[in-house]
Design an enzyme around this catalytic site. Structure first.
Site, PDB file in Angstrom:
ATOM      1  N   GLU A 301       0.885  -1.170   0.000  1.00 14.02           N
ATOM      2  CA  GLU A 301       0.000   0.000   0.000  1.00 14.02           C
ATOM      3  C   GLU A 301       0.914   1.209   0.000  1.00 14.02           C
ATOM      4  O   GLU A 301       1.623   1.471   0.965  1.00 14.02           O
ATOM      5  CB  GLU A 301      -0.918  -0.024   1.222  1.00 14.02           C
ATOM      6  CG  GLU A 301      -2.118   0.909   1.088  1.00 14.02           C
ATOM      7  CD  GLU A 301      -1.793   2.343   1.420  1.00 14.02           C
ATOM      8  OE1 GLU A 301      -1.521   3.124   0.467  1.00 14.02           O
ATOM      9  OE2 GLU A 301      -1.784   2.682   2.601  1.00 14.02           O
ATOM     10  N   CYS A 335      -2.457   8.506   3.832  1.00 10.60           N
ATOM     11  CA  CYS A 335      -2.352   8.171   2.417  1.00 10.60           C
ATOM     12  C   CYS A 335      -3.665   8.413   1.698  1.00 10.60           C
ATOM     13  O   CYS A 335      -3.707   8.559   0.472  1.00 10.60           O
ATOM     14  CB  CYS A 335      -1.894   6.726   2.232  1.00 10.60           C
ATOM     15  SG  CYS A 335      -2.886   5.536   3.133  1.00 10.60           S
TER      16      CYS A 335
END
Length: 537
Positions: A301, A335
């Site tokens: 990720e 994020c």
């Protein structure tokens, strides 16, 4: 004013009837604040201790240490951590491999029971872990409580999925053989040792998510946290140990720089890896993994450059709150944070005014205080990046608010930045595509939603996205947006706030490597390999 990210679900005995989630409520009962403030006093008495690594459920100390200091006040020593080396990497991986021989063959229900005990233990200590997260990361108390509770729910979600799928043992159609009974089935099997490298911004949940999935499926774990938040993950690791996790099944190791992480990745003893962090580092790990003797699962990720699109038909007040919450929650150090906003030109000026007004009202300060909306960024590098980005944006555009660091009083000892909104920045400027990870929003007018969608997709990332507009427009948005997590008309967070059981979380393109979101219905499949079994009787 409401906090930017009122986003927790608390299961303390005193609050059994209370449920607070990302999408439901903004002000928790007073009991939450009372418990939190009591935990502040308890934890502050324990600051400054030396913490070992945990290998084979034993404390392990290295010859060198490094300090975890608070970004709120860099004179505050939280803990001394171990600067692990190659020998510690080898020891943790070997311990994990030895434990896997039994753990991997245990009945899946027994593994689920252990993980559920760990989840319960974390929830028992939710306030202490939340206070540690505030001190270690700089999040507000609600954001920190949300991180810990999300970690609990991710562990329970992994257990639920194993139970729902009967341990991924699936009967298949059996062929007919005269005089025989044939049993065919598909069985999910673990890989072995799973390496987890977690980031600073969600130290609890982004450790628990992959750890829960790895453990219930029969893998053993070696987890290495970010150096910035190694202390809070040590407290988390203690929960696994105190819950009765067998020796070697969950190992916790620390190192101060990239050298230790590379020592772990380059060894051949691990069988799968989950990394959360930058695109640059994630791609480096992917290339290193490709040099193994055979392919190994690599779950990555790697961040985002998330855009919010606002139609002329949008509820602008809802949009303004959703954008500011997503852009400035956790100081933009998510994020999933919104950093780009594309607005139809007829409502552009009004939306800029609304988000500017909200942003100016936000209080920046010590996040241990209940009325603070933004704490500090996590370290000196982020602090310097903020200053440099603002200088760049001032040269080419206009800042409607923010653009400076705060160095008055107690804030001089931390890394405090004013939330910033930039307009008028040329579309070719690098910061439209660069993940900044600081509290900066860039806003741009567009002539049509098609134009906005093209701009939103014009990036190497594809993590989250948000849209505000009519129902018909939202369907076109959902058809065309290239992200793993999409939200429509969400004032609680335009493109942030995924919660286990409600939204899975994972990215497309340069944001992810598997296409399966954490906490979602398919996530555990990434931690297992299939074995087809045929038994003729």
């Amino acid at each position: 004013m409401p906090p930017l990210d009122a986003s927790i679900e608390v299961s303390e005995p005193q609050l059994s009837s209370f449920k607070l989630t990302y999408a439901s409520m903004f002000n928790p009962p007073e009991e939450v604040h009372a418990h939190f403030e009591a935990a502040v006093k308890r934890l502050k008495e324990k600051l400054g201790n030396s913490c070992g690594m945990i290998i084979d459920n034993k404390d392990v100390f290295a010859s060198r240490t490094f300090d975890n200091r608070s970004p709120i006040d860099t004179t505050c020593l939280l803990a001394g951590l171990q600067a692990g080396g190659a020998a510690h990497a080898q020891s943790a991986l070997r311990s994990s491999k030895n434990a896997w021989r039994e753990w991997g063959h245990a009945h899946w229900r027994d593994r689920v029971a252990v993980v559920r005990r760990a989840a319960d233990k974390i929830e028992e200590r939710i306030y202490e872990l939340a206070v540690a997260t505030v001190l270690n990361v700089g999040k507000t108390r609600l954001e920190a409580l949300g991180d810990v509770q999300e970690g609990v729910e991710l562990l329970r979600s992994a257990c639920d999925n194993m139970e729902r799928n009967n341990g991924y043992i699936v009967p298949l159609v059996s062929e007919t053989l005269d005089g025989h009974v044939v049993i065919n089935r598909s069985v999910g099997k673990p890989y072995g040792v799973w390496l987890i490298i977690s980031p600073f911004n969600f130290p609890v949940s982004l450790t628990c998510g992959p750890a829960g999935a790895a453990l219930v499926t029969g893998n053993t774990v070696v987890t290495k946290p970010s150096p910035e938040t190694a202390w809070v993950v040590r407290l988390l690791a203690e929960c696994f140990r105190d819950a009765g996790t067998p020796d070697g099944v969950f190992n916790y190791v620390t190192g101060q720089n990239d050298t230790f992480g590379e020592a772990l990745v380059r060894r051949q003893e691990w069988d799968g890896i989950t990394f959360t962090g930058s695109h640059r580092t994630g791609m480096k790990i992917l290339r290193q993994a490709a040099h193994s003797r055979y392919p190994k699962p690599t779950i990555l990720e790697m961040g985002g450059k998330n855009a919010v699109i606002v139609s002329r038909h949008a509820d602008l007040q809802r949009a303004a709150w959703g954008i500011t919450r997503s852009g400035f929650g956790a100081q933009g150090q998510k994020c999933s944070a919104s950093s780009r906003v594309y607005v139809e030109s007829s409502v552009y000026d009004e939306l800029v005014e609304r988000i500017t007004d909200i942003t100016k009202s936000l209080k920046v300060g010590d996040p241990l205080e209940r009325d603070v909306n933004l704490g500090p960024v996590v370290h000196q590098t982020a602090y310097q990046n903020f200053t440099e980005y603002c200088a760049e944006l001032k040269q080419v555009g206009t800042l409607t608010t923010g653009g400076t660091t705060l160095t008055d009083g107690a804030r001089a000892r931390g890394f405090f930045c004013l939330p910033t909104i930039a307009i008028g920045v040329p579309r070719g400027h690098r910061l439209w595509k660069h993940e900044m990870f600081v509290p900066i929003l860039m806003v741009e007018p567009v002539q049509s939603l098609d134009e906005a969608l093209t701009l939103a997709n014009d990036t190497e990332y594809g993590l989250t996205g948000g849209f505000f507009g009519s129902c018909d427009e939202s369907q076109e948005y959902l058809k065309g947006i290239e992200v793993g997590v999409a939200y429509v008309n969400r004032s609680q967070g335009a493109c942030t706030g995924a919660w286990p059981g409600y939204q899975s979380f994972g990215g497309w393109k340069g944001s992810g490597a598997t296409g399966k979101g954490t906490g979602g219905p398919y996530y555990l499949l990434s931690y297992m390999r299939e074995q087809s079994q045929t038994i003729v009787q």
